[in-house]
Design a protein around this motif. Structure first.
Motif, PDB file in Angstrom:
ATOM      1  N   ARG A   2       0.837  -1.188   0.000  1.00 36.55           N
ATOM      2  CA  ARG A   2       0.000   0.000   0.000  1.00 36.55           C
ATOM      3  C   ARG A   2       0.878   1.246   0.000  1.00 36.55           C
ATOM      4  O   ARG A   2       1.733   1.408   0.837  1.00 36.55           O
ATOM      5  N   ARG A   3       0.690   2.057  -0.963  1.00 36.71           N
ATOM      6  CA  ARG A   3       1.333   3.356  -1.001  1.00 36.71           C
ATOM      7  C   ARG A   3       0.250   4.336  -1.422  1.00 36.71           C
ATOM      8  O   ARG A   3      -0.739   3.945  -2.048  1.00 36.71           O
ATOM      9  N   SER A   4       0.420   5.580  -1.089  1.00 34.64           N
ATOM     10  CA  SER A   4      -0.571   6.568  -1.502  1.00 34.64           C
ATOM     11  C   SER A   4      -0.576   6.647  -3.015  1.00 34.64           C
ATOM     12  O   SER A   4       0.456   6.922  -3.646  1.00 34.64           O
ATOM     13  N   LYS A  53      10.415   4.428   5.140  1.00 32.17           N
ATOM     14  CA  LYS A  53       9.943   4.667   6.504  1.00 32.17           C
ATOM     15  C   LYS A  53      11.110   4.763   7.477  1.00 32.17           C
ATOM     16  O   LYS A  53      12.232   4.358   7.168  1.00 32.17           O
ATOM     17  N   VAL A 112      -5.542   7.624  -1.593  1.00 35.38           N
ATOM     18  CA  VAL A 112      -4.605   8.594  -1.027  1.00 35.38           C
ATOM     19  C   VAL A 112      -5.305   9.311   0.117  1.00 35.38           C
ATOM     20  O   VAL A 112      -6.400   9.847  -0.058  1.00 35.38           O
ATOM     21  N   PRO A 113      -4.692   9.249   1.307  1.00 34.60           N
ATOM     22  CA  PRO A 113      -5.276  10.025   2.402  1.00 34.60           C
ATOM     23  C   PRO A 113      -5.002  11.508   2.150  1.00 34.60           C
ATOM     24  O   PRO A 113      -3.921  11.849   1.668  1.00 34.60           O
ATOM     25  N   ILE A 114      -5.964  12.348   2.451  1.00 39.72           N
ATOM     26  CA  ILE A 114      -5.790  13.784   2.180  1.00 39.72           C
ATOM     27  C   ILE A 114      -6.091  14.587   3.444  1.00 39.72           C
ATOM     28  O   ILE A 114      -7.137  14.405   4.073  1.00 39.72           O
ATOM     29  N   ASN A 115      -5.176  15.462   3.772  1.00 43.48           N
ATOM     30  CA  ASN A 115      -5.305  16.256   4.990  1.00 43.48           C
ATOM     31  C   ASN A 115      -6.517  17.173   4.939  1.00 43.48           C
ATOM     32  O   ASN A 115      -6.830  17.746   3.892  1.00 43.48           O
ATOM     33  N   SER A 117       8.673   6.707  -0.403  1.00 42.02           N
ATOM     34  CA  SER A 117       8.310   6.927   1.014  1.00 42.02           C
ATOM     35  C   SER A 117       8.974   5.936   1.964  1.00 42.02           C
ATOM     36  O   SER A 117       8.298   5.217   2.710  1.00 42.02           O
ATOM     37  N   TYR A 162      -3.212  16.560  -9.048  1.00 38.16           N
ATOM     38  CA  TYR A 162      -3.748  15.225  -9.341  1.00 38.16           C
ATOM     39  C   TYR A 162      -5.244  15.096  -9.022  1.00 38.16           C
ATOM     40  O   TYR A 162      -5.821  14.015  -9.170  1.00 38.16           O
ATOM     41  N   ARG A 208      -1.954   8.336  -6.387  1.00 39.87           N
ATOM     42  CA  ARG A 208      -2.529   9.623  -6.810  1.00 39.87           C
ATOM     43  C   ARG A 208      -2.959   9.612  -8.269  1.00 39.87           C
ATOM     44  O   ARG A 208      -3.517  10.601  -8.753  1.00 39.87           O
ATOM     45  N   GLY A 249      -4.472  19.638  -0.298  1.00 45.89           N
ATOM     46  CA  GLY A 249      -3.374  18.794  -0.772  1.00 45.89           C
ATOM     47  C   GLY A 249      -3.598  18.014  -2.051  1.00 45.89           C
ATOM     48  O   GLY A 249      -2.941  16.993  -2.255  1.00 45.89           O
TER      49      GLY A 249
HETATM   50  C1  LIG Z   1      -3.352  12.526   7.674  1.00 44.26           C
HETATM   51  C2  LIG Z   1      -2.719  12.470   6.303  1.00 44.26           C
HETATM   52  C3  LIG Z   1      -2.854  13.547   5.489  1.00 44.26           C
HETATM   53  C4  LIG Z   1      -2.318  13.505   4.190  1.00 44.26           C
HETATM   54  N1  LIG Z   1      -2.539  14.547   3.356  1.00 44.26           N
HETATM   55  C5  LIG Z   1      -2.141  14.449   2.081  1.00 44.26           C
HETATM   56  C6  LIG Z   1      -2.487  15.477   1.177  1.00 44.26           C
HETATM   57  O1  LIG Z   1      -3.145  16.437   1.526  1.00 44.26           O
HETATM   58  N2  LIG Z   1      -2.074  15.338  -0.111  1.00 44.26           N
HETATM   59  C7  LIG Z   1      -1.366  14.244  -0.538  1.00 44.26           C
HETATM   60  O2  LIG Z   1      -1.051  14.175  -1.709  1.00 44.26           O
HETATM   61  N3  LIG Z   1      -1.021  13.257   0.320  1.00 44.26           N
HETATM   62  C8  LIG Z   1      -1.398  13.332   1.611  1.00 44.26           C
HETATM   63  N4  LIG Z   1      -1.105  12.324   2.491  1.00 44.26           N
HETATM   64  C9  LIG Z   1      -0.327  11.174   2.040  1.00 44.26           C
HETATM   65  C10 LIG Z   1       1.080  11.224   2.609  1.00 44.26           C
HETATM   66  O3  LIG Z   1       1.840  12.147   1.918  1.00 44.26           O
HETATM   67  C11 LIG Z   1       1.674   9.816   2.537  1.00 44.26           C
HETATM   68  O4  LIG Z   1       0.908   8.952   3.347  1.00 44.26           O
HETATM   69  C12 LIG Z   1       3.113   9.804   3.022  1.00 44.26           C
HETATM   70  O5  LIG Z   1       3.935  10.567   2.222  1.00 44.26           O
HETATM   71  C13 LIG Z   1       3.651   8.376   3.055  1.00 44.26           C
HETATM   72  O6  LIG Z   1       3.495   7.754   1.803  1.00 44.26           O
HETATM   73  P1  LIG Z   1       2.683   6.405   1.623  1.00 44.26           P
HETATM   74  O7  LIG Z   1       1.273   6.664   2.031  1.00 44.26           O
HETATM   75  O8  LIG Z   1       2.781   6.100   0.171  1.00 44.26           O
HETATM   76  O9  LIG Z   1       3.304   5.378   2.487  1.00 44.26           O
HETATM   77  C14 LIG Z   1      -1.601  12.363   3.771  1.00 44.26           C
HETATM   78  C15 LIG Z   1      -1.461  11.286   4.642  1.00 44.26           C
HETATM   79  C16 LIG Z   1      -2.019  11.334   5.876  1.00 44.26           C
HETATM   80  C17 LIG Z   1      -1.894  10.140   6.783  1.00 44.26           C
END
Ligand SMILES: Cc1cc2nc3c(=O)[nH]c(=O)nc-3n(C[C@H](O)[C@H](O)[C@H](O)COP(=O)(O)O)c2cc1C
Length: 353
Positions: free
Chosen positions: A189-191, A343, A297-300, A341, A248, A193, A244
Protein backbone atom coordinates in the motif's frame (compact mmCIF):
# COMPACT_ATOMS: atom_id res chain seq x y z
CA UNK A 1 2.64 55.95 0.61
CA UNK A 2 -0.25 55.53 3.09
CA UNK A 3 -0.99 52.05 1.70
CA UNK A 4 2.68 51.13 2.12
CA UNK A 5 2.62 52.25 5.75
CA UNK A 6 -0.59 50.34 6.44
CA UNK A 7 0.89 47.17 4.95
CA UNK A 8 4.03 47.64 7.03
CA UNK A 9 1.97 48.00 10.23
CA UNK A 10 -0.05 44.90 9.30
CA UNK A 11 3.14 42.90 8.74
CA UNK A 12 4.53 44.01 12.13
CA UNK A 13 1.25 43.08 13.84
CA UNK A 14 1.28 39.67 12.17
CA UNK A 15 4.85 39.09 13.30
CA UNK A 16 4.11 40.09 16.88
CA UNK A 17 1.10 37.75 17.01
CA UNK A 18 2.65 34.79 15.23
CA UNK A 19 6.27 34.95 16.30
CA UNK A 20 6.77 37.13 19.38
CA UNK A 21 3.75 36.68 21.66
CA UNK A 22 3.88 32.85 21.50
CA UNK A 23 7.38 33.01 23.02
CA UNK A 24 5.86 34.42 26.22
CA UNK A 25 2.36 32.96 26.19
CA UNK A 26 3.25 29.28 25.93
CA UNK A 27 4.68 29.29 29.42
CA UNK A 28 1.41 29.17 31.37
CA UNK A 29 -2.07 27.76 30.81
CA UNK A 30 -3.58 31.15 31.58
CA UNK A 31 -1.37 33.04 29.14
CA UNK A 32 -1.90 30.44 26.45
CA UNK A 33 -5.68 30.72 26.87
CA UNK A 34 -5.45 34.50 26.84
CA UNK A 35 -3.39 34.37 23.67
CA UNK A 36 -5.92 32.22 21.87
CA UNK A 37 -8.79 34.28 23.25
CA UNK A 38 -7.34 37.60 22.13
CA UNK A 39 -5.12 36.98 19.16
CA UNK A 40 -5.99 33.75 17.42
CA UNK A 41 -9.12 32.04 16.20
CA UNK A 42 -7.34 28.73 15.66
CA UNK A 43 -9.39 26.77 18.20
CA UNK A 44 -12.70 28.59 18.00
CA UNK A 45 -14.44 26.31 15.54
CA UNK A 46 -13.31 23.23 17.40
CA UNK A 47 -14.37 24.73 20.74
CA UNK A 48 -17.81 25.49 19.37
CA UNK A 49 -18.21 22.03 17.84
CA UNK A 50 -17.09 20.35 21.09
CA UNK A 51 -19.63 22.38 23.06
CA UNK A 52 -22.40 21.76 20.51
CA UNK A 53 -21.70 18.02 20.75
CA UNK A 54 -21.68 18.11 24.54
CA UNK A 55 -25.01 19.95 24.67
CA UNK A 56 -26.62 17.48 22.24
CA UNK A 57 -25.23 14.55 24.21
CA UNK A 58 -26.46 15.87 27.56
CA UNK A 59 -29.89 16.80 26.18
CA UNK A 60 -30.31 13.36 24.70
CA UNK A 61 -29.29 11.66 27.92
CA UNK A 62 -31.02 13.84 30.49
CA UNK A 63 -33.99 15.33 28.66
CA UNK A 64 -34.92 12.89 25.88
CA UNK A 65 -33.52 9.92 27.83
CA UNK A 66 -32.59 8.34 24.53
CA UNK A 67 -28.89 8.72 23.81
CA UNK A 68 -27.52 6.20 21.34
CA UNK A 69 -23.84 6.88 22.10
CA UNK A 70 -24.48 6.62 25.83
CA UNK A 71 -26.26 3.32 25.33
CA UNK A 72 -23.40 1.89 23.23
CA UNK A 73 -20.84 3.01 25.80
CA UNK A 74 -22.74 1.57 28.73
CA UNK A 75 -23.45 -1.73 27.00
CA UNK A 76 -19.72 -1.91 26.34
CA UNK A 77 -19.02 -1.22 30.03
CA UNK A 78 -21.48 -3.94 31.05
CA UNK A 79 -19.76 -6.40 28.68
CA UNK A 80 -16.48 -5.57 30.42
CA UNK A 81 -18.18 -6.25 33.75
CA UNK A 82 -19.43 -9.60 32.45
CA UNK A 83 -15.98 -10.70 31.33
CA UNK A 84 -14.11 -9.35 34.35
CA UNK A 85 -11.94 -11.78 36.30
CA UNK A 86 -12.99 -12.25 39.02
CA UNK A 87 -16.54 -11.13 38.19
CA UNK A 88 -18.10 -8.86 40.78
CA UNK A 89 -21.57 -9.81 42.01
CA UNK A 90 -22.79 -6.20 41.65
CA UNK A 91 -21.55 -3.83 38.97
CA UNK A 92 -22.89 -1.07 36.71
CA UNK A 93 -25.16 0.12 39.51
CA UNK A 94 -24.20 3.77 38.99
CA UNK A 95 -25.24 3.79 35.35
CA UNK A 96 -27.89 1.09 34.98
CA UNK A 97 -30.79 3.59 35.28
CA UNK A 98 -29.54 5.77 32.42
CA UNK A 99 -28.78 2.63 30.41
CA UNK A 100 -32.32 1.29 30.75
CA UNK A 101 -33.65 4.81 30.08
CA UNK A 102 -31.76 5.00 26.80
CA UNK A 103 -32.56 1.40 25.84
CA UNK A 104 -36.27 2.11 26.22
CA UNK A 105 -35.97 5.57 24.64
CA UNK A 106 -34.02 4.35 21.61
CA UNK A 107 -36.05 1.22 20.93
CA UNK A 108 -39.35 3.08 21.28
CA UNK A 109 -38.34 5.31 18.39
CA UNK A 110 -35.91 3.12 16.38
CA UNK A 111 -37.56 2.22 13.11
CA UNK A 112 -34.65 0.79 11.15
CA UNK A 113 -33.36 -2.75 11.60
CA UNK A 114 -30.11 -2.47 13.46
CA UNK A 115 -27.88 -5.36 14.58
CA UNK A 116 -26.75 -3.36 17.58
CA UNK A 117 -30.24 -3.59 19.07
CA UNK A 118 -29.74 -7.36 19.44
CA UNK A 119 -26.42 -6.68 21.11
CA UNK A 120 -27.95 -4.23 23.58
CA UNK A 121 -30.71 -6.73 24.33
CA UNK A 122 -28.52 -9.82 24.71
CA UNK A 123 -26.06 -8.01 26.98
CA UNK A 124 -28.79 -6.54 29.17
CA UNK A 125 -30.60 -9.91 29.37
CA UNK A 126 -27.38 -11.57 30.49
CA UNK A 127 -26.56 -8.78 32.93
CA UNK A 128 -29.93 -8.96 34.64
CA UNK A 129 -29.72 -12.76 34.73
CA UNK A 130 -26.24 -12.85 36.26
CA UNK A 131 -26.21 -9.79 38.52
CA UNK A 132 -26.54 -10.11 42.31
CA UNK A 133 -29.50 -8.91 44.37
CA UNK A 134 -29.87 -5.17 44.78
CA UNK A 135 -33.04 -3.13 45.14
CA UNK A 136 -32.13 -0.47 42.54
CA UNK A 137 -30.97 -3.05 40.00
CA UNK A 138 -34.07 -5.19 40.67
CA UNK A 139 -36.27 -2.19 39.92
CA UNK A 140 -34.48 -1.62 36.62
CA UNK A 141 -34.68 -5.31 35.81
CA UNK A 142 -38.44 -5.23 36.19
CA UNK A 143 -38.71 -2.06 34.10
CA UNK A 144 -36.49 -3.58 31.43
CA UNK A 145 -38.30 -6.90 31.15
CA UNK A 146 -41.73 -5.22 31.23
CA UNK A 147 -40.65 -3.06 28.31
CA UNK A 148 -39.05 -6.04 26.56
CA UNK A 149 -42.27 -8.04 26.60
CA UNK A 150 -44.48 -5.05 25.75
CA UNK A 151 -42.34 -4.22 22.71
CA UNK A 152 -41.55 -7.81 21.93
CA UNK A 153 -37.82 -7.10 21.48
CA UNK A 154 -35.87 -10.25 20.59
CA UNK A 155 -36.44 -13.62 22.28
CA UNK A 156 -36.40 -14.11 26.02
CA UNK A 157 -34.00 -17.01 25.75
CA UNK A 158 -30.27 -16.77 26.11
CA UNK A 159 -29.31 -20.37 25.61
CA UNK A 160 -28.63 -19.74 21.92
CA UNK A 161 -25.02 -19.92 20.64
CA UNK A 162 -25.17 -16.72 18.63
CA UNK A 163 -25.91 -14.40 21.50
CA UNK A 164 -24.05 -11.11 21.24
CA UNK A 165 -22.37 -11.35 24.62
CA UNK A 166 -18.76 -11.91 25.79
CA UNK A 167 -17.35 -15.17 24.38
CA UNK A 168 -14.14 -17.13 24.12
CA UNK A 169 -12.57 -16.72 20.68
CA UNK A 170 -12.05 -20.02 18.90
CA UNK A 171 -8.45 -20.34 17.72
CA UNK A 172 -9.60 -22.29 14.66
CA UNK A 173 -11.57 -19.26 13.49
CA UNK A 174 -8.38 -17.21 13.20
CA UNK A 175 -7.90 -16.60 9.45
CA UNK A 176 -4.69 -17.87 7.93
CA UNK A 177 -2.94 -14.59 7.22
CA UNK A 178 0.76 -14.80 7.85
CA UNK A 179 2.79 -11.99 9.35
CA UNK A 180 4.76 -11.87 6.09
CA UNK A 181 1.60 -11.46 3.99
CA UNK A 182 0.26 -8.79 6.28
CA UNK A 183 3.59 -6.95 6.25
CA UNK A 184 3.68 -7.13 2.46
CA UNK A 185 0.14 -5.81 2.14
CA UNK A 186 1.13 -2.85 4.29
CA UNK A 187 4.30 -2.31 2.30
CA UNK A 188 2.49 -2.66 -1.01
CA UNK A 189 0.00 0.00 0.00
CA UNK A 190 1.33 3.36 -1.00
CA UNK A 191 -0.57 6.57 -1.50
CA UNK A 192 -1.89 6.34 -5.03
CA UNK A 193 -2.53 9.62 -6.81
CA UNK A 194 -3.07 8.43 -10.36
CA UNK A 195 -6.21 6.50 -11.12
CA UNK A 196 -7.84 5.03 -14.21
CA UNK A 197 -10.83 6.94 -15.51
CA UNK A 198 -13.18 4.24 -14.36
CA UNK A 199 -16.00 4.52 -11.85
CA UNK A 200 -15.54 2.68 -8.59
CA UNK A 201 -18.48 0.34 -7.90
CA UNK A 202 -20.26 1.29 -4.71
CA UNK A 203 -20.24 -2.36 -3.60
CA UNK A 204 -16.44 -2.20 -3.35
CA UNK A 205 -16.51 0.97 -1.28
CA UNK A 206 -19.14 -0.60 0.97
CA UNK A 207 -17.07 -3.77 1.33
CA UNK A 208 -14.05 -1.71 2.39
CA UNK A 209 -16.14 0.24 4.87
CA UNK A 210 -17.38 -3.01 6.37
CA UNK A 211 -13.75 -3.79 7.16
CA UNK A 212 -13.20 -0.30 8.62
CA UNK A 213 -16.30 -0.90 10.71
CA UNK A 214 -14.45 -3.66 12.60
CA UNK A 215 -11.76 -1.29 13.89
CA UNK A 216 -11.44 -0.68 17.61
CA UNK A 217 -13.01 2.50 18.93
CA UNK A 218 -13.17 3.97 22.42
CA UNK A 219 -16.11 2.30 24.21
CA UNK A 220 -17.18 1.00 20.81
CA UNK A 221 -18.86 4.33 20.01
CA UNK A 222 -17.56 4.68 16.45
CA UNK A 223 -18.00 8.44 16.39
CA UNK A 224 -17.46 8.89 12.65
CA UNK A 225 -19.23 8.60 9.31
CA UNK A 226 -18.03 8.19 5.76
CA UNK A 227 -19.46 10.70 3.30
CA UNK A 228 -18.91 9.31 -0.19
CA UNK A 229 -18.92 11.44 -3.31
CA UNK A 230 -18.89 9.52 -6.60
CA UNK A 231 -20.96 11.64 -8.92
CA UNK A 232 -18.30 12.99 -11.35
CA UNK A 233 -19.64 16.55 -11.22
CA UNK A 234 -19.69 16.55 -7.42
CA UNK A 235 -16.28 14.88 -7.25
CA UNK A 236 -14.87 17.77 -9.32
CA UNK A 237 -16.08 20.20 -6.66
CA UNK A 238 -15.22 18.07 -3.64
CA UNK A 239 -11.58 17.42 -4.57
CA UNK A 240 -10.93 21.16 -4.49
CA UNK A 241 -12.13 21.55 -0.90
CA UNK A 242 -8.91 20.37 0.82
CA UNK A 243 -5.50 21.82 0.00
CA UNK A 244 -3.37 18.79 -0.77
CA UNK A 245 -4.82 17.66 -4.07
CA UNK A 246 -3.05 20.09 -6.39
CA UNK A 247 -1.95 18.54 -9.67
CA UNK A 248 -3.75 15.22 -9.34
CA UNK A 249 -7.25 16.13 -8.13
CA UNK A 250 -8.73 15.43 -11.59
CA UNK A 251 -7.58 11.83 -11.34
CA UNK A 252 -9.60 10.99 -8.19
CA UNK A 253 -12.68 8.90 -9.03
CA UNK A 254 -14.38 8.62 -5.66
CA UNK A 255 -13.85 11.12 -2.90
CA UNK A 256 -14.48 10.28 0.73
CA UNK A 257 -14.78 12.72 3.60
CA UNK A 258 -14.46 11.19 7.04
CA UNK A 259 -16.56 13.17 9.48
CA UNK A 260 -16.37 13.01 13.28
CA UNK A 261 -19.44 13.29 15.51
CA UNK A 262 -18.65 15.17 18.69
CA UNK A 263 -22.09 14.45 20.16
CA UNK A 264 -20.62 11.08 21.16
CA UNK A 265 -19.18 12.68 24.31
CA UNK A 266 -20.40 14.30 27.50
CA UNK A 267 -16.99 15.72 28.33
CA UNK A 268 -14.25 17.69 26.60
CA UNK A 269 -11.69 15.16 27.78
CA UNK A 270 -12.80 12.87 24.97
CA UNK A 271 -12.77 15.39 22.14
CA UNK A 272 -9.73 13.82 20.47
CA UNK A 273 -11.29 10.43 20.18
CA UNK A 274 -13.06 11.30 16.94
CA UNK A 275 -9.64 11.62 15.31
CA UNK A 276 -8.15 8.52 16.92
CA UNK A 277 -11.08 6.23 16.21
CA UNK A 278 -11.57 7.46 12.66
CA UNK A 279 -7.86 7.05 11.90
CA UNK A 280 -7.82 3.47 13.16
CA UNK A 281 -10.80 2.71 10.93
CA UNK A 282 -9.28 4.56 7.98
CA UNK A 283 -6.16 2.44 8.00
CA UNK A 284 -8.30 -0.69 7.78
CA UNK A 285 -10.30 0.97 5.04
CA UNK A 286 -7.21 1.72 2.96
CA UNK A 287 -5.85 -1.80 3.36
CA UNK A 288 -9.23 -3.27 2.47
CA UNK A 289 -9.35 -1.12 -0.67
CA UNK A 290 -6.00 -2.62 -1.71
CA UNK A 291 -7.37 -6.14 -1.31
CA UNK A 292 -10.21 -5.14 -3.63
CA UNK A 293 -7.87 -3.89 -6.36
CA UNK A 294 -8.34 -0.24 -5.47
CA UNK A 295 -5.85 2.40 -4.44
CA UNK A 296 -6.26 5.43 -2.20
CA UNK A 297 -4.60 8.59 -1.03
CA UNK A 298 -5.28 10.03 2.40
CA UNK A 299 -5.79 13.78 2.18
CA UNK A 300 -5.31 16.26 4.99
CA UNK A 301 -8.23 18.31 6.17
CA UNK A 302 -6.91 21.71 7.29
CA UNK A 303 -8.78 23.63 9.97
CA UNK A 304 -9.19 26.82 7.94
CA UNK A 305 -12.34 28.88 8.39
CA UNK A 306 -13.25 29.36 4.74
CA UNK A 307 -12.65 25.73 3.83
CA UNK A 308 -14.54 24.51 6.88
CA UNK A 309 -17.52 26.65 5.89
CA UNK A 310 -17.46 25.32 2.33
CA UNK A 311 -17.24 21.71 3.51
CA UNK A 312 -19.99 22.26 6.06
CA UNK A 313 -22.24 23.58 3.32
CA UNK A 314 -21.23 20.92 0.81
CA UNK A 315 -21.99 18.03 3.16
CA UNK A 316 -24.73 19.80 5.12
CA UNK A 317 -22.90 19.13 8.38
CA UNK A 318 -24.30 19.85 11.82
CA UNK A 319 -22.55 22.16 14.28
CA UNK A 320 -21.17 19.21 16.29
CA UNK A 321 -19.61 17.51 13.26
CA UNK A 322 -15.99 18.00 12.15
CA UNK A 323 -14.32 16.84 8.95
CA UNK A 324 -11.37 14.68 9.98
CA UNK A 325 -9.66 13.83 6.72
CA UNK A 326 -10.45 12.94 3.13
CA UNK A 327 -9.55 10.03 0.89
CA UNK A 328 -9.17 9.90 -2.86
CA UNK A 329 -10.02 6.47 -4.26
CA UNK A 330 -9.88 4.74 -7.63
CA UNK A 331 -8.45 1.88 -9.65
CA UNK A 332 -4.71 2.60 -9.75
CA UNK A 333 -3.35 3.61 -13.15
CA UNK A 334 -0.53 1.07 -13.74
CA UNK A 335 1.40 3.79 -15.57
CA UNK A 336 1.20 6.19 -12.63
CA UNK A 337 4.02 6.17 -10.09
CA UNK A 338 3.86 6.15 -6.31
CA UNK A 339 6.38 7.77 -4.00
CA UNK A 340 8.93 5.44 -2.43
CA UNK A 341 8.31 6.93 1.01
CA UNK A 342 10.99 5.05 2.90
CA UNK A 343 9.94 4.67 6.50
CA UNK A 344 11.86 5.39 9.68
CA UNK A 345 14.14 2.79 11.15
CA UNK A 346 12.69 0.62 13.93
CA UNK A 347 15.11 2.25 16.35
CA UNK A 348 13.70 5.66 15.51
CA UNK A 349 10.11 4.82 16.29
CA UNK A 350 10.25 2.58 19.31
CA UNK A 351 11.91 2.58 22.64
CA UNK A 352 11.47 0.02 25.38
CA UNK A 353 11.35 1.88 28.66
C1 LIG B 1 -3.35 12.53 7.67
C2 LIG B 1 -2.72 12.47 6.30
C3 LIG B 1 -2.85 13.55 5.49
C4 LIG B 1 -2.32 13.51 4.19
N1 LIG B 1 -2.54 14.55 3.36
C5 LIG B 1 -2.14 14.45 2.08
C6 LIG B 1 -2.49 15.48 1.18
O1 LIG B 1 -3.14 16.44 1.53
N2 LIG B 1 -2.07 15.34 -0.11
C7 LIG B 1 -1.37 14.24 -0.54
O2 LIG B 1 -1.05 14.17 -1.71
N3 LIG B 1 -1.02 13.26 0.32
C8 LIG B 1 -1.40 13.33 1.61
N4 LIG B 1 -1.10 12.32 2.49
C9 LIG B 1 -0.33 11.17 2.04
C10 LIG B 1 1.08 11.22 2.61
O3 LIG B 1 1.84 12.15 1.92
C11 LIG B 1 1.67 9.82 2.54
O4 LIG B 1 0.91 8.95 3.35
C12 LIG B 1 3.11 9.80 3.02
O5 LIG B 1 3.94 10.57 2.22
C13 LIG B 1 3.65 8.38 3.06
O6 LIG B 1 3.49 7.75 1.80
P1 LIG B 1 2.68 6.41 1.62
O7 LIG B 1 1.27 6.66 2.03
O8 LIG B 1 2.78 6.10 0.17
O9 LIG B 1 3.30 5.38 2.49
C14 LIG B 1 -1.60 12.36 3.77
C15 LIG B 1 -1.46 11.29 4.64
C16 LIG B 1 -2.02 11.33 5.88
C17 LIG B 1 -1.89 10.14 6.78
Amino acid sequence: MIRKSINKIKAIKKRIINEILPLYCYKSNFMASLYYFMFSEAFRRENKAVLAGKVKHINESKVDKANYFLLVRNIHRIEKGLLMRPKRSIFAKDYIVETVDSYIGIISKEITVNPQIDWFTDVLDTYFKEIGKDSLIDEQKERYFNFRSAYNVGVLDNSCETLKIPYRRKRELMPEISYEDFFLLNKYRRSVRWFLEKPVPRELIDKAILVANQAPSACNRQPYEYYIIDDPELVKKAVKLPMGTTGYSHSIQTFIVVVGNLDAYFDERDRHIIYIDASLANMSLMLALETLGLGSVPINWPDIEIRERKMEKFLKLNSYQRPIMCLGVGFPDPEGMVAFSEKRDLNQIRRYI
